[in-house]
Design a protein around this motif. Sequence first.
Motif, short mmCIF file in Angstrom:
data_model
loop_
_atom_site.label_atom_id
_atom_site.label_comp_id
_atom_site.label_asym_id
_atom_site.label_seq_id
_atom_site.Cartn_x
_atom_site.Cartn_y
_atom_site.Cartn_z
N GLU A 38 0.82 -1.20 0.00
CA GLU A 38 0.00 0.00 0.00
C GLU A 38 0.86 1.26 0.00
OE1 GLU A 38 -3.45 2.02 2.78
OE2 GLU A 38 -2.76 -0.01 3.19
N VAL A 39 1.93 1.28 0.75
CA VAL A 39 2.78 2.46 0.85
C VAL A 39 3.40 2.78 -0.50
CG1 VAL A 39 4.84 3.40 1.95
CG2 VAL A 39 3.23 2.05 3.28
N TYR A 41 2.30 1.91 -3.42
CA TYR A 41 1.23 2.29 -4.33
C TYR A 41 0.84 3.76 -4.11
CZ TYR A 41 -3.30 2.41 -6.61
OH TYR A 41 -4.35 2.74 -7.41
N ARG A 42 0.73 4.15 -2.86
CA ARG A 42 0.38 5.54 -2.55
C ARG A 42 1.47 6.50 -3.02
NH1 ARG A 42 -2.18 5.53 3.53
NH2 ARG A 42 -4.03 4.29 3.04
N LEU A 43 2.72 6.11 -2.82
CA LEU A 43 3.81 6.96 -3.28
C LEU A 43 3.82 7.08 -4.80
CD1 LEU A 43 6.74 5.91 -0.93
CD2 LEU A 43 5.51 8.09 -0.94
N ALA A 45 1.23 6.81 -6.80
CA ALA A 45 0.09 7.66 -7.18
C ALA A 45 0.42 9.12 -6.91
CB ALA A 45 -1.15 7.25 -6.43
N ASP A 46 1.06 9.38 -5.78
CA ASP A 46 1.48 10.74 -5.45
C ASP A 46 2.48 11.28 -6.46
OD1 ASP A 46 0.31 12.17 -3.44
OD2 ASP A 46 1.96 11.92 -2.01
N LYS A 49 0.75 12.25 -9.71
CA LYS A 49 0.05 13.53 -9.58
C LYS A 49 1.04 14.70 -9.62
CE LYS A 49 -3.83 11.74 -6.94
NZ LYS A 49 -4.48 11.70 -5.62
#
Length: 58
Positions: A38-39, A41-43, A45-46, A49
């Motif tokens: 999850e970490v 994946y979030r990074l 996605a960030d 962006k």
Amino acid sequence: MLAAGMLVAGSLATGGCISVNAPDKPIVIELNINIQQEVVYRLAADADKTIEKNPEIF
């Protein structure tokens, strides 16, 4: 004296015995491994962006 000598010899003969027996049931090793992506994946996605907002930095 002879009886004492036989007693010592007998105790030494039986005291040195070692018995190794295999267990009846198989050995079970439980490993609780929790891997979280999850970490990352979030990074990712960030980062996407940020690149979209600032395309000139690359």
